[in-house]
Design a protein around this motif. Structure first.
Motif, PDB file in Angstrom:
ATOM      1  N   MET A 255     -33.401   7.475 -37.801  1.00  0.00           N
ATOM      2  CA  MET A 255     -33.254   6.055 -37.475  1.00  0.00           C
ATOM      3  C   MET A 255     -32.225   5.390 -38.380  1.00  0.00           C
ATOM      4  O   MET A 255     -32.332   4.230 -38.726  1.00  0.00           O
ATOM      5  CB  MET A 255     -34.606   5.332 -37.620  1.00  0.00           C
TER       6      MET A 255
ATOM      7  N   HIS B 208     -29.396   4.431 -37.733  1.00  0.00           N
ATOM      8  CA  HIS B 208     -28.541   3.465 -37.045  1.00  0.00           C
ATOM      9  C   HIS B 208     -29.057   2.045 -37.202  1.00  0.00           C
ATOM     10  O   HIS B 208     -28.434   1.119 -36.749  1.00  0.00           O
ATOM     11  CB  HIS B 208     -28.426   3.822 -35.573  1.00  0.00           C
ATOM     12  N   PHE B 209     -30.251   1.877 -37.817  1.00  0.00           N
ATOM     13  CA  PHE B 209     -30.737   0.523 -38.062  1.00  0.00           C
ATOM     14  C   PHE B 209     -29.898  -0.135 -39.154  1.00  0.00           C
ATOM     15  O   PHE B 209     -29.296   0.535 -39.982  1.00  0.00           O
ATOM     16  CB  PHE B 209     -32.219   0.537 -38.469  1.00  0.00           C
ATOM     17  N   PHE B 210     -29.919  -1.458 -39.137  1.00  0.00           N
ATOM     18  CA  PHE B 210     -29.118  -2.243 -40.074  1.00  0.00           C
ATOM     19  C   PHE B 210     -29.628  -2.106 -41.503  1.00  0.00           C
ATOM     20  O   PHE B 210     -30.813  -2.245 -41.770  1.00  0.00           O
ATOM     21  CB  PHE B 210     -29.204  -3.713 -39.652  1.00  0.00           C
TER      22      PHE B 210
ATOM     23  N   ALA C  57     -23.245  -0.546 -38.683  1.00  0.00           N
ATOM     24  CA  ALA C  57     -24.366  -0.877 -37.787  1.00  0.00           C
ATOM     25  C   ALA C  57     -23.897  -1.789 -36.659  1.00  0.00           C
ATOM     26  O   ALA C  57     -24.316  -1.637 -35.503  1.00  0.00           O
ATOM     27  CB  ALA C  57     -25.501  -1.531 -38.574  1.00  0.00           C
TER      28      ALA C  57
END
Lengths: 282, 282
Positions: free
Chosen positions: B1, B3-5, B13
Motif C-alpha cells: 500500500m 501508493h498512499f500519501f 502520490a
C-alpha cells in the motif's frame, strides 16, 4: 542598473524589492514562493497561452466560491497540498494515530450523546456499531476524551449539504470517555461520494484522467487535555476507491475493520482505538 | 500500500494518479506544478494557519475580479510572473528591441492616424513629440510597419479607466510606416500611476513594504510582416519610480530620452528606434 528584471535574475529582482523591516516569517514564505513559482515557469517554459488559461482557471475558481462552497480548498485538496500541510504540522511518534484532512463538512456544536447512542437520524443505510478506546502511547486509557464524529448518510451527502431534507445533526455526535477510555456509538457504514466536481476543479480532474470520489470514511476529532488534538478518519478498506481518494486522505494505518455482525443491534461493527500523542512529545 | 500519501512521497502520490493517456503537455505542466508547490510547502514548513490565510487570499483575489478588473493578473504582475513568461517567450537577439508586459489597458481598434498626428484629445499634460524609425537588425527601414500606441493621461488614467470623463481613444492611435520606416506623433510625456491597490494585491504590497506605482511609460505594439510582434514600452528615465516598477516591466534598454524642446510644437521630444526580429531567427 542590474536591479532591473531579467530572465536570469527574475527571482532576485522580485525578492530584493521586499522591504527590510517587514515580518520575517512573511518574508521567508514569500521569497520561497516567488523562487518556486519562477522555477516552475522556467522548468516548463510556460507559454503565454498557458498563462492565459491559468489566469482564467484561478479566476473561475475564486468566483465559484460561496458560503456553501470553497473551490480553492478543493484545489488544494486535489493537488495533495492540504494533506501535505496536515502531514507536516502533525508528525507523530510511532504507534500514535495519524491525522488526515479535516474536510469541509465539520460543524461545531453537534449534540453531546450518551455512549452507545444512535447518531443516524434519517433511518437510511446499513447500521454500524463503532467502538474502541482512546489511549496513550503506552496503552493506558484516557478518561474525559472528547470524540466528535461525523459522516455522510447512505446517499453520500452530509446533513449540511441537504439541510432541507436531512435531519439536523444527522450522523453527527459528541461523546466523552469515562475512566475505561472506551467509546461506542451506532451510525452507518459510510459510503463513498464524489467531491463537488461541476466546477473548475472537476474539469481539472477530468483533464488529468482522475476521478472525483472519496472512499467511504467516518470522521473523528479526538481531544483530551495534555494531548495533541487528533483529526482523522477511519476508512472502509474494501471500498473500490480506497486507492484513488480524490483528496489523498487515506493512510494505511487508518483503514479500519468493518466486520459484518448482523446481531439485531447492527449489521456491521468497526473497532478502532485512537492513540493520542502527549503534547510534550510533539 | 505504498501508493498512499506520505509526507516523504507526496509529489509521487499525486503525480502517479495522473492518467497515462492525457495530453502530454498538460501532464508535463501539472507534474512540475505539483512538484514545485509541494517543495514550497516543505521548504517553509507552511502552517495550517498560513494555509488558511492563503486560501482566503486566493478566494478574495478571484472574487474581486470583474469585467473591468483582473486581480489575478495583478498578482502575477506583482510577483514577476507576467514578466518572466514574457521574457521566456520573447528571447531576442542582441540589438533587437526587447519586449515588456502588455498590461491590461490595451484596446484593439484605435483610430489609424496620419504621421505627426496629435493623439491627446483631452488637452491635458505636457505635449511630447514621439519619433524614430522601425528598422531590422541591420538598420534597414521597415515599410508598412503598424505601430499601435497608448498611454495614460496627465492624471495617470487610461481612457478606459475614465470612460465617462476622458474622450474615447484619448492618448491612443495607430500609425503605419512608409518607405523610410519613420514614425512621428504628438502625445504627452506620460506620468507614473499606481496599479489598482485597494484589493488583496494592494494589501500584499503593503505587507511586503512595496509600492503600487509604475514609472511613466508609453506603450508600443509594433508589427510588420515577416517580423516578430514587438510589445513594449518606452520609459521616462528620470521618473522617481523607475527602479521600483510594481510589475517589474522596466528594462534598461527601454529607458528612452525625454528631451525638453519647448519649440511651440511640443514641450518634450522622445526619440526611439524599434528594431524588429525576423521571424526566421526566432
Amino acid at each position: 542598473m542590474s536591479h532591473f528584471f531579467k530572465e536570469s535574475n527574475s527571482v532576485e529582482a522580485v525578492n530584493s524589492r521586499i522591504a527590510a523591516d517587514i515580518d520575517p516569517r512573511l518574508k521567508e514564505v514569500m521569497t520561497s514562493l516567488v523562487s518556486h513559482l519562477h522555477a516552475f515557469v522556467k522548468d516548463v517554459h510556460l507559454t503565454q497561452q498557458e498563462w492565459d488559461i491559468a489566469i482564467e482557471f484561478l479566476t473561475r475558481t475564486g468566483q465559484i466560491c460561496s458560503e456553501e462552497r470553497q473551490e480553492f480548498i478543493l484545489l488544494s485538496d486535489t493537488l495533495g497540498v492540504s494533506m501535505l500541510v496536515d502531514a507536516i504540522n502533525n508528525r507523530r511518534p510511532p504507534y500514535a494515530t495519524e491525522n488526515t484532512v479535516m474536510g469541509p463538512f465539520y460543524v461545531a456544536g453537534a449534540p453531546e450523546r450518551e455512549m452507545g447512542a444512535q447518531i443516524t437520524l434519517d433511518g437510511k443505510g446499513e447500521s454500524c456499531l463503532f467502538e474502541g478506546r482512546v489511549v496513550d502511547i503506552q496503552g493506558n486509557a484516557i478518561a474525559g476524551a472528547r470524540i466528535d464524529v461525523w459522516s455522510d448518510n447512505a446517499d453520500g451527502f452530509y446533513d449540511v449539504q441537504q439541510s432541507g431534507t436531512q435531519p439536523k445533526w444527522n450522523n453527527r455526535g459528541v461523546f466523552t470517555t469515562g475512566a475505561d477510555g472506551k467509546y461506542t456509538f451506532v451510525g452507518i457504514k459510510p459510503v463513498s461520494y464524489p467531491i463537488p466536481h461541476d466546477g473548475p476543479v472537476g474539469k481539472m480532474l477530468v483533464a488529468l484522467g482522475r476521478g472525483p470520489y472519496r472512499p467511504a470514511h467516518m470522521h473523528f476529532m479526538v481531544s483530551a487535555k495534555g494531548y495533541e488534538k487528533l483529526v482523522t478518519h477511519t476508512f472502509v478498506g474494501d471500498d473500490t476507491h480506497i486507492t484513488f481518494d480524490a483528496v489523498f486522505g487515506v493512510k494505511e494505518t487508518l483503514v479500519a475493520p468493518f466486520q459484518r455482525i448482523d446481531n439485531g443491534e447492527a449489521i456491521w461493527r468497526s473497532s478502532f482505538d485512537f492513540v493520542l500523542t502527549p503534547i510534550d512529545l510533539s
